[in-house]
Each structure stands twice: as C-alpha cells, then as structure tokens.
Design a protein around this motif. Structure first.
Motif, mmCIF file in Angstrom:
data_model
loop_
_atom_site.group_PDB
_atom_site.id
_atom_site.type_symbol
_atom_site.label_atom_id
_atom_site.label_comp_id
_atom_site.label_asym_id
_atom_site.label_seq_id
_atom_site.Cartn_x
_atom_site.Cartn_y
_atom_site.Cartn_z
ATOM 1 N N SER A 108 0.830 -1.200 0.000
ATOM 2 C CA SER A 108 0.000 0.000 0.000
ATOM 3 C C SER A 108 0.867 1.254 0.000
ATOM 4 O O SER A 108 1.963 1.260 0.569
ATOM 5 C CB SER A 108 -0.890 0.012 1.248
ATOM 6 O OG SER A 108 -1.586 1.234 1.366
ATOM 7 N N PRO A 140 -15.912 3.165 -0.681
ATOM 8 C CA PRO A 140 -15.374 2.262 0.332
ATOM 9 C C PRO A 140 -16.452 1.573 1.157
ATOM 10 O O PRO A 140 -16.194 0.566 1.792
ATOM 11 C CB PRO A 140 -14.527 3.191 1.211
ATOM 12 C CG PRO A 140 -14.176 4.329 0.331
ATOM 13 C CD PRO A 140 -15.370 4.520 -0.559
ATOM 14 N N TRP A 144 -8.564 -0.936 -2.983
ATOM 15 C CA TRP A 144 -7.311 -0.247 -2.689
ATOM 16 C C TRP A 144 -6.102 -1.181 -2.790
ATOM 17 O O TRP A 144 -4.969 -0.711 -2.825
ATOM 18 C CB TRP A 144 -7.367 0.357 -1.292
ATOM 19 C CG TRP A 144 -8.398 1.453 -1.170
ATOM 20 C CD1 TRP A 144 -8.925 2.198 -2.172
ATOM 21 C CD2 TRP A 144 -9.008 1.902 0.046
ATOM 22 N NE1 TRP A 144 -9.835 3.095 -1.668
ATOM 23 C CE2 TRP A 144 -9.904 2.941 -0.299
ATOM 24 C CE3 TRP A 144 -8.901 1.543 1.385
ATOM 25 C CZ2 TRP A 144 -10.686 3.619 0.634
ATOM 26 C CZ3 TRP A 144 -9.670 2.213 2.323
ATOM 27 C CH2 TRP A 144 -10.550 3.240 1.944
ATOM 28 N N SER A 145 -6.340 -2.485 -2.771
ATOM 29 C CA SER A 145 -5.245 -3.470 -2.843
ATOM 30 C C SER A 145 -4.143 -3.142 -1.840
ATOM 31 O O SER A 145 -2.958 -3.127 -2.169
ATOM 32 C CB SER A 145 -4.669 -3.543 -4.267
ATOM 33 O OG SER A 145 -3.789 -4.631 -4.391
ATOM 34 N N ASP A 146 -4.558 -2.874 -0.593
ATOM 35 C CA ASP A 146 -3.586 -2.548 0.451
ATOM 36 C C ASP A 146 -2.764 -3.760 0.893
ATOM 37 O O ASP A 146 -1.691 -3.604 1.473
ATOM 38 C CB ASP A 146 -4.312 -1.979 1.677
ATOM 39 C CG ASP A 146 -4.765 -0.550 1.458
ATOM 40 O OD1 ASP A 146 -4.135 0.167 0.663
ATOM 41 O OD2 ASP A 146 -5.765 -0.144 2.083
ATOM 42 N N VAL A 150 -12.860 -3.283 0.431
ATOM 43 C CA VAL A 150 -12.119 -2.289 -0.351
ATOM 44 C C VAL A 150 -10.631 -2.337 -0.035
ATOM 45 O O VAL A 150 -9.789 -2.162 -0.909
ATOM 46 C CB VAL A 150 -12.681 -0.871 -0.144
ATOM 47 C CG1 VAL A 150 -12.505 -0.399 1.283
ATOM 48 C CG2 VAL A 150 -12.033 0.109 -1.097
ATOM 49 N N ALA A 151 -10.258 -2.618 1.218
ATOM 50 C CA ALA A 151 -8.840 -2.714 1.579
ATOM 51 C C ALA A 151 -8.175 -3.902 0.886
ATOM 52 O O ALA A 151 -7.007 -3.842 0.494
ATOM 53 C CB ALA A 151 -8.695 -2.835 3.092
ATOM 54 N N ASP A 170 -6.414 -4.366 -7.526
ATOM 55 C CA ASP A 170 -6.173 -3.086 -8.194
ATOM 56 C C ASP A 170 -7.315 -2.778 -9.155
ATOM 57 O O ASP A 170 -7.715 -3.619 -9.964
ATOM 58 C CB ASP A 170 -4.866 -3.150 -8.991
ATOM 59 C CG ASP A 170 -3.644 -3.221 -8.095
ATOM 60 O OD1 ASP A 170 -3.568 -2.442 -7.145
ATOM 61 O OD2 ASP A 170 -2.767 -4.066 -8.364
#
Length: 517
Positions: free
Chosen positions: A77, A384, A311-313, A302-303, A307
């Motif tokens: 991230s 989100p 958010w692809s954290d 969403v976290a 991609d």
C-alpha cells in the motif's frame, strides 16, 4: 432470519458533571437518568455490540493488521504504516495502533457500564432471565475485547468498572497473568449465563442471530486456554462440542466459501460473527458514536480488493498460494480452498473475470485476496462503504483443529486424526491416517500447522498461531518464516506485538511500554 441490528441504539453514557456548573444536555441521557427500564438494558448491550463494527475492531484495522503480520499476507500500500505493520516496525505514534487500542477499550467501557448497572437494576424492572442473558453478553464481549488486546499488545490495563472520577482515569498496566485471568473469568461467566441460541427467549432479542451464545463463549474460552498452553483446560472446553452439552450444535457447511460471503451468514459453522451491512446510512462507521445516518459496513472488501476494484492494500504471499497446491484432492484436483481464499487468473482453477470484468492482461501474474471481498457477489466497487460481509470471529473448523492440537499436545496423537479429517473431508483431501499414518507428536504439530494455514489463511489467525507456537524464537522456524515472507527479515524480538500507542503513554504515567515500544 432476524439479525441483531447494531444501529438500534446510539448510546454513550456519561457520568454527571460537577454541580457547580450545569452543562447537562437535555437531549443526551446520563447515567443518572438511564437504566430505568428493561428496554434500556437491552439497548445498552446493543451499544456494546456496536463497538465491534468500528475501524479499530472488526471493520478494518484489527483484522488487516493481524493478517499482514502473518506469513500468508503482506502490505502493498502507498499508506506506509500498512506496510510497516506487517514488517514489525510500526512506530509508536502510528494511528493504527491507537485505533485498535481506542476501539477495543470502547467495548470494555460500554460492557463495564452494562455489567455494573444491569446488575443493580431492580427485579421489578427486569426479569431474571433477561438480566442473566444481557450480563452474559457483556461478559463475553469484554472477554473478547481483552483477548484481542492481549494478543495484540501483550500486557494492558484491566478495567472492570466504570471510572467513578478522574482519579481512576489512569489505570496501571496489569501483569500478563492478571490480564489472562480476567479473560478466563469473563468467558466462564459468559458461558454460564448465555443461552445456546435465542430462538425461544422472551424479549426483543427473540430469534435474533449474531448475539453471543453459550457455544461462542465455550469456544473462545478454549481458544484462550490454548493460547496460553493450558492444554488440559482447553481439552475440557473443546470436549463439550463432541460429548457434552454443545454436541451436535455446530457443523461444517458444505461450501467453504459460504464462510466469507453474504450468501450464508450466521450458518451452522459460525460460533460468533460480527454483523455488517451495506444497506442504509450515509455516514461511515469508522469510530465513535452512531447516529441515525451511521452505516454498518465492513471496509475489508475495499482494503483487500484487487487493483482497480479496491485499494489493494494487502496481497497474499506466494508461499501460501503454493501451499494449497502441495496436496491434490481425491480426484487429483487443486484444493478448492485456494480459489475461495485467493483471487488469481487461471482458466481451470481460478477466476478469469474478476468482479464481472475481464482480467487485465498485464496483471495475470498477480494474486489478490478473495476472502472478505465482494468479488463474485455482484456488488461493484463504487465507494469504500459497499461491504456487507459479516466477519467470522470463530468457526467450528477452528474448534476441530484446536481440539486436534490439544489432543496431540496431551500425547493423544492418534485421536487427533479424526478431527483433522473432518476439515480435510470438506476440501475432499485424502484420508490423513492413510497418507501419513502413525505420525509422531512433532510430525503432527507440523501437520496441524499446515492444516491451519490452509483453512484459516487471510482470517487474522496465522500470526497468533506463530506467536503461541514460539516459532519466532526458534531459529529453524524463523528461517522458514523468512523464506515464506520477506517481512520477517525485519522482525526483532518483542516486535511481534504492536507498540502501546505513544499518546496513551504520554497521557497515562501508570501505563508501561511493551516490548515493541
């Protein structure tokens, strides 16, 4: 199915202020005007559940930081602290460590109010069964909060009553033994007081799913004993599910993925899960007091989303992806838990159109989390606050594998096979007693570690297992972890825990730093 609605109450109970200055808000209840009816007692316990849905508890940060510290996930991230958390180098002033502390103590604060005030309510106001049920839930939620605090920070203050005045605002750090004794006590009280379910109770909670039950308390107490290597006590707890009062109450659901989507929530496998919803409200439930416009969404979708769809954290490690391919099913296929856990491009085993769109050609070598995302559920990523997946805190599969582990530690290795095989059967894996017969105690330990990795990847479990097994202080195991995940190259002794928030240390002179500070 009627789920408990955490937004049914917006409740913060304040102590009365100095009578030299009248600043009472006539629209805000105080402890002097509340706790007058049975309905208020029921609303009070809902306020405790409400704190489970905030950022520092199960909405995002606590589960994601637990995941990233294991060897099954790593931070990826632009938010620096999300990576540092998984690398065991989180600074003491990071907001994330403060949020987890803040929101878990919100649970404690609210549970303490319920326990103190509902206990004192007159019998003419509240019936014995309703009182017992409400108190049992408060003890369970406080015990769960302290369990999470213990496995995250190692040693924290133990607070069991609301502060009477400012002199009680600065509690001292408890010893580890004191902290765990409180966890055991709370969960024992909860198990004694809670019903098996709410189908036949009398009150506004009748028929509701999502409330704490006797099984949830019994399972969490066994898990707490196991964490501290109290094997005899843990065995007695888990045995209740197989030859005691909880026998037959829980079972594995046929579809493993049903444990991580909205399709079959509060199912037969779930001992306790936090209720989330993507419906209603306009204000995100990040923390604090709910209002009429508050939402009850989970932010993990969403976290963890890939991609372009989130958010692809965080991303799964290549090691855990490969681990699923170590053993084929009885039909020679890939373990079905792989595709339920990890999103990857593969025309046979994987997903070719994630989130309903073609897989980008330049990312076909990437892997992403699939558990707790909205992939495959027909919900596009727009904001989100679209996640409505319940977070499963404790599953029956965990009880089965924990019981197997306890039996092995008590030198009953042969007995452990049957409980492991129940979990393997759902994945259609071969009979363990046939492919690996007569394992030694040490061999079974490694096998259970493998089974747990596959069953609970991306569920916040792996780092807790690694810590309690002592792997970080075993040179051979630590070297193995470094091979699994580069993040372990920056681990140093004591930093398996998150640091005590610096703001708390600054405000409270009685609070001690921990080994990560």
């Amino acid at each position: 199915m009627k789920k408990i609605k955490y937004l049914a109450v917006a409740l913060m109970l304040f102590s009365s202020c100095d009578d030299k200055l009248e600043i009472t808000n006539p629209n805000q209840r105080t402890t002097n005007t509340y706790w007058a009816t049975e309905d208020q007692a029921f609303a009070g316990i809902v306020a405790v559940y409400n704190a489970l849905t905030t950022d520092g508890t199960y909405q995002r940060t606590f589960p994601s930081f637990s995941d990233s510290r294991g060897d099954d996930m790593y931070g990826d991230s632009p938010a620096t602290y999300l990576e540092l958390g998984g690398q065991f180098t989180l600074p003491t002033n990071a907001g994330e460590t403060q949020w987890i502390w803040r929101d878990h103590y919100m649970i404690v604060f609210r549970a303490n109010q319920v326990i103190e005030n509902v206990t004192k309510m007159d019998a003419a106001i509240i019936g014995d069964e309703a009182r017992k049920r409400i108190l049992g839930q408060a003890y369970f939620l406080r015990g769960l909060a302290y369990y999470n605090l213990a496995i995250t920070y190692k040693a924290v203050p133990v607070i069991t009553i609301p502060p009477a005045d400012k002199t009680e605002y600065y509690p001292a750090t408890a010893t580890e033994d004191e902290l765990w004794s409180q966890i055991y006590s709370d969960l024992r009280m909860a198990e004694e007081m809670l019903p098996i379910n709410y189908d036949n109770v009398v009150g506004p909670d009748k028929g509701q799913k999502g409330r704490a039950t006797k099984g949830a308390a019994a399972g969490m107490l066994g898990k707490a004993y196991l964490y501290r290597k109290m094997y005899a006590e843990a065995e007695a707890q888990f045995a209740k599910f197989f030859s005691g009062p909880l026998q037959g109450m829980y079972s594995l659901v046929p579809n493993y993925r049903d444990n991580f989507t909205t399709a079959n929530e509060n199912n037969a496998e779930s001992l306790f899960e936090v209720q989330f919803s993507a419906v209603g409200g306009s204000v995100g439930n990040w923390t604090g007091e709910p209002t009429a416009t508050w939402r009850q969404f989970i932010a993990l979708p969403v976290a963890y989303g890939m991609d372009g769809k989130g958010w692809s954290d965080y991303q799964p490690t290549q090691w855990i992806f490969n681990e699923y391919k170590q053993e084929k099913t009885k039909e020679g296929k890939t373990d079905p838990r792989l595709a339920a856990t990890i999103l990857f491009y593969d025309e046979i085993d994987g997903i070719t159109a994630p989130y309903g769109s073609p897989w980008p050609a330049d990312r076909r070598n990437q892997i992403y989390p699939r558990k707790y995302t909205m992939e495959g559920q027909g919900v596009p990523f727009e904001t989100p606050e679209t996640g409505g997946v319940n977070y499963r805190v404790l599953r029956y599969a965990d009880v089965l594998l924990m019981y197997a582990e306890v039996l092995n530690e008590l030198n009953r290795t042969a007995d452990a096979y049957a409980y492991i095989q129940q979990v393997r059967n759902r994945a259609n894996l071969p009979d363990l007693a046939t492919v690996k017969p007569n394992m030694t105690k040490e061999q079974m330990r490694d096998q259970i570690a493998h089974e747990r990795a596959l069953e609970f990847a991306i569920e916040g479990q792996r780092i807790q297992d690694i810590i309690r097994w002592g792997w970080l202080y075993d040179p051979a195991k630590l070297a193995m972890l470094k091979e699994h995940d580069d993040d372990f190259n920056t681990w140093t002794p004591g930093n398996e825990y998150l640091p005590i928030p610096q703001t708390e240390l600054d405000y409270n002179v009685n609070l001690l730093p921990n080994s990560a500070n």
